[in-house]
Design an enzyme around this catalytic site. Structure first.
Site, short mmCIF file in Angstrom:
data_model
loop_
_atom_site.label_atom_id
_atom_site.label_comp_id
_atom_site.label_asym_id
_atom_site.label_seq_id
_atom_site.Cartn_x
_atom_site.Cartn_y
_atom_site.Cartn_z
N GLU A 284 -9.69 9.30 10.65
CA GLU A 284 -9.91 10.55 11.39
C GLU A 284 -11.02 10.41 12.42
O GLU A 284 -11.92 11.25 12.51
CB GLU A 284 -10.23 11.69 10.41
CG GLU A 284 -9.07 11.96 9.46
CD GLU A 284 -9.28 13.19 8.57
OE1 GLU A 284 -10.43 13.48 8.21
OE2 GLU A 284 -8.27 13.85 8.25
N GLU B 289 -10.32 23.72 -0.29
CA GLU B 289 -9.90 23.68 1.11
C GLU B 289 -8.45 24.14 1.29
O GLU B 289 -8.14 24.88 2.21
CB GLU B 289 -10.07 22.25 1.65
CG GLU B 289 -9.51 22.06 3.04
CD GLU B 289 -9.65 20.63 3.56
OE1 GLU B 289 -10.19 19.77 2.85
OE2 GLU B 289 -9.22 20.39 4.70
N ASP C 202 -3.41 14.69 1.04
CA ASP C 202 -4.74 15.25 1.21
C ASP C 202 -4.98 16.50 0.37
O ASP C 202 -4.93 17.60 0.89
CB ASP C 202 -4.94 15.58 2.70
CG ASP C 202 -6.39 15.86 3.04
OD1 ASP C 202 -7.23 15.72 2.15
OD2 ASP C 202 -6.67 16.21 4.19
N GLU D 268 -18.93 21.11 5.53
CA GLU D 268 -17.53 20.93 5.88
C GLU D 268 -16.68 21.31 4.66
O GLU D 268 -16.92 20.82 3.55
CB GLU D 268 -17.28 19.47 6.29
CG GLU D 268 -15.85 19.23 6.73
CD GLU D 268 -15.72 18.05 7.70
OE1 GLU D 268 -16.71 17.66 8.34
OE2 GLU D 268 -14.59 17.51 7.79
N GLU E 207 -10.91 10.34 -6.42
CA GLU E 207 -11.57 11.41 -5.65
C GLU E 207 -10.77 12.70 -5.79
O GLU E 207 -9.62 12.78 -5.36
CB GLU E 207 -11.69 11.02 -4.17
CG GLU E 207 -12.34 12.11 -3.32
CD GLU E 207 -12.59 11.71 -1.85
OE1 GLU E 207 -12.81 10.50 -1.57
OE2 GLU E 207 -12.56 12.59 -0.99
C1 BDP Z 1 -9.65 16.49 4.84
C2 BDP Z 1 -10.59 17.51 5.40
C3 BDP Z 1 -11.62 16.92 6.32
C4 BDP Z 1 -12.28 15.73 5.64
C5 BDP Z 1 -11.22 14.75 5.22
C6 BDP Z 1 -11.79 13.59 4.42
O1 BDP Z 1 -9.84 18.46 6.11
O2 BDP Z 1 -12.55 17.92 6.63
O3 BDP Z 1 -13.19 15.13 6.49
O4 BDP Z 1 -10.31 15.36 4.38
O5 BDP Z 1 -11.61 13.60 3.21
O6 BDP Z 1 -9.07 17.09 3.72
O7 BDP Z 1 -12.40 12.69 4.98
#
Ligand code: BDP
Length: 736
Positions: A327, A429, A401, A203, A423
């Site tokens: 999420e 990304e 994010d 991912e 983190e």
């Molecule tokens: C976002 C990403 C996703 C991750 C999420 C996370 O798009 O793929 O699962 O963060 O950190 O940036 O859990």
């Protein structure tokens, strides 16, 4: 290696101490100026050992003989010994004489504290006290009237780190004479998070597939596992989470635990512990229970047994990383319980074995209509002090994010009674995948240096996460890995610098990004000062460039949806409002930006009052965060007298110009590296410049539909229409 031979003149100043004679020699010799460490394709990372002239490191210890006393009685020490021999033999082209017992010829000693005699132990007492469990001493000392180079440490792993340090110094052509280095990591848990799935997709991975070949494990041990561990150890990374935070239960089944154990066995001699992600609903999905309620006694028992089983396979297992109620991932809230209930239940199971729970604070909910930037703080801060002491809460660097730029997360400094782990995302990304050259330590440094004002001045984010501000026992940093099966590990050769730089900052978050860039360049490409100067300037400028051509002045999350590749500021039709870029920029006829002041979402109230005050006033709010905190009219007057619309347009242009500049500097660097190395980055920069123009054009055309204003002079006119940019689709963009 297709390096060219160059003739160089070197002036060596030889210092013959006995005769107090200074002789200046001008020696003509052949040197391979291109003798940088990289094997073709960059597989060696920063870890190749090219030949160096002994005179360059000017050390008594590596001259005439390199007879080494290396007391080796553990796997980690064996790793260290192998590395030392490998490095010295390759760099000095001489086979080292390494023994387990001392003799008079020894010029180097590599011995743990307890194996040194009392006299040296007491001479170095203060150093040994300072270095703790993982630190080391690399020092020239006198032993029986003879100078030796000593590498020592309290524990095995310190020796390993000390060996890497010595070899890196040699490779960077630092003199070893009179060396005196006493170092210890400032952060305890220095972790990589792999978002790797069991089917080997990654991912948000842009460097091929997952390194972990689950199908062939546990029997087949890929050489790459060792090379991966070696690379991490060389920068002090001591923990790895093998699996995606969007977790798959299967990894907790015995067949996968056996495979994970095989990896743990490979990593152990490099001082690295294995962690796994745990799916909160595992008791239902693989345990056959009908609930995962953290207060249910069967659930508690299930986790207790599961943890016992894990430790049977991996006796030094690090613990679980958990993404819960975020999420769509299951979590304690599904049962009316809290993050504390969930985290503490798992922590109790791990406690008897010394394991940790790393509980992520990356939460925001589709049912919560408040500003997404506020939700993690709102959910977590009230629980400060309620987590067990083997729970660490892992917080992303910013409140949304991993954007090209965010202000620091307000949770840093707001939970004095909880250990917070930083983190960072190493994988790019939101920063151009592995096609854009972006040196991330610049971003990391900005966050780490941010002033929280939680205990007066000088209370930076670094001081929160290294534990010094609130006296925290365990401190940690996590980096979402950018590593995959690509030949060079990271896709872009300069993305290696982000892995390297992340590790260096986890070891010492006070290091400057400039120093890290320089180290990496010298270790990876060349010690040539001209080359280093040129390319360092590219690296240092690269982060601001990407901010400018993607999301200047505090704009954020304008990326196209799902895969996050390229611009999509117009996207407004996704089911969850906060998944739409329009939610973040709020552009309309009246202006642009997210009002997070008291007249808007009041997210600024989550910062210390001194900081909130600065952010609240558009006059004092740093321009780089302006539209993060304010919705302002298009003709809002900025400090330089220009209006907001013009400033945004000029920033987009500037980003493009900066990439042009990066390309022209890279051309100047051509003579210092091989053609392959040059061409690889040149082609990637070609992609980067095209995409930078694409970002500029698409965003400006779109925002222009609201501002109704002409582009200011100096901004190139977009080649295509807005409709064209909107029509672009990328169903196979990687990492999604
Ligand atoms: C976002 C990403 C996703 C991750 C999420 C996370 O798009 O793929 O699962 O963060 O950190 O940036 O859990």
């Amino acid at each position: 290696m297709n390096s060219k031979l160059h003739i160089a003149l070197l002036c060596i100043n030889i210092n013959i101490s006995s005769a107090h004679l200074r002789l200046f020699y001008v020696i003509i010799f052949f040197t391979i100026l291109h003798s940088n460490s990289q094997t073709p394709g960059g597989y060696d990372l920063w870890l190749g050992y090219p030949k160096i002239e002994e005179s360059i490191v000017r050390s008594e210890y590596v001259k005439t003989t390199n007879s080494i006393f290396f007391l080796t009685n553990s796997d980690i020490l064996q790793t260290a010994r192998n590395e030392l021999i490998r490095g010295i033999d390759a760099m000095l082209e001489r086979v080292s004489d390494v023994r387990d017992s001392p003799n008079l010829l020894n010029t180097m000693w590599v011995v743990k504290k307890n194996d040194l005699n009392q006299e040296i132990q007491s001479t170095l007492k203060a150093d040994f006290e300072r270095i703790g469990k993982e630190g080391f001493i690399v020092k020239s000392v006198f032993l029986d009237g003879k100078g030796i180079l000593l590498i020592s440490a309290n524990e095995d792993v310190g020796i390993l780190y000390g060996v890497f340090k010595l070899l890196q110094l040699m490779k960077m052509h630092k003199s070893l004479d009179g060396i005196n280095i006493v170092e210890t990591p400032k952060i305890e848990l220095r972790m990589l998070n792999h978002w790797d799935n069991l089917d080997r997709t990654v991912e948000r991975g842009y460097a091929g597939f997952s390194l972990w070949n689950w199908q062939k494990l546990p029997i087949y041990i890929d050489q790459r596992y060792k090379d991966y561990a070696r690379a991490n150890a060389s920068i002090g990374i001591n923990a790895t989470v093998l699996t995606n935070v969007n977790a798959n239960n299967l990894v907790l089944n015995s067949d996968y635990l056996e495979k994970a154990a095989a990896l743990a066995d490979v990593f152990r001699p490099y001082g690295i512990k294995v962690y796994l992600t745990a799916r909160f609903s595992a008791p239902i999905e693989i345990g056959g229970l009908n609930t995962a309620d953290p207060l249910d006694k069967d659930v508690i028992e299930w986790w207790n047994n599961k943890v016992k089983e894990v430790y049977k396979f991996i006796p030094d297992f690090g613990g679980f990383l958990v993404k819960a109620n975020s999420e769509g991932q299951p979590g304690p809230q599904n049962y009316g319980r809290t993050h504390v209930d969930g985290a503490n239940m798992m922590a109790s199971a791990l406690k008897p074995f010394g394991g940790l729970v790393i509980w992520r604070a990356f939460v925001y909910s589709e049912t919560d209509t408040t500003d997404r930037a506020k939700q993690a703080y709102t959910e977590f801060v009230p629980y400060d002090g309620n987590f067990l002491d083997n729970v660490l809460v892992q917080v992303k660097n910013g409140p949304i994010d991993f954007q090209p730029r965010e202000p620091f997360h307000p949770m840093f400094g707001a939970m004095p009674n909880t250990s917070l782990v930083m983190e960072f995302q190493i994988t790019q990304e939101y920063l151009g995948f592995s096609s854009h050259l972006v040196f991330l330590p610049k971003l990391y440094e900005e966050v780490l240096d941010a002033e929280t004002f939680r205990k007066g001045k000088n209370t930076t984010v670094t001081k929160v996460i290294d534990g010094s501000l609130f006296n925290k026992k365990i401190s940690g940093m996590a980096g979402v890995a950018n590593i995959g099966t690509d030949m060079n590990w990271t896709g872009h050769p300069f993305a290696q610098a982000n892995w390297y730089g992340y590790g260096r900052l986890a070891w010492d978050p006070y290091l400057s990004s400039e120093i890290i860039a320089e180290e990496w360049l010298r270790l990876t490409y060349s010690n040539n000062p001209e080359f280093v100067k040129l390319v360092k300037s590219i690296m240092i400028a690269s982060r601001e460039a990407v901010v400018n051509y993607m999301t200047p002045m505090g704009l954020h999350h304008l990326m196209d949806t799902g895969h996050h590749y390229g611009p999509g500021p117009w996207v407004s039709d996704l089911s969850r409002p906060e998944w739409n870029p329009t939610y973040y920029h709020n552009a309309d006829k009246n202006g642009i930006g997210f009002d997070r002041t008291p007249s808007g979402s009041n997210a600024t109230a989550q910062y210390a009052p001194e900081i909130a005050k600065i952010f609240n006033d558009p006059e004092t709010c740093p321009e780089e965060y302006l539209l993060w905190f304010h919705h302002l009219p298009w003709d809002y007057k900025l400090k330089n007298g220009g209006i907001l619309w013009d400033a945004i347009a000029l920033k987009y242009q500037k980003g493009v110009d900066q990439v042009e500049e990066m390309i022209s500097i890279w051309k100047q660097a051509k003579t210092y590296i091989s053609d392959d190395q040059y061409n690889e980055v040149r082609m990637l920069l070609e992609i980067q410049i095209q995409e930078a123009r694409w970002w500029r054009n698409a965003c400006l055309l779109y925002f222009q539909t609201f501002s109704g204003k002409e582009l200011p002079p100096g901004v190139e006119r977009p080649e295509e229409s807005l409709e064209h940019y909107k029509s672009l689709k990328f169903p196979y963009a990687p990492g999604n």
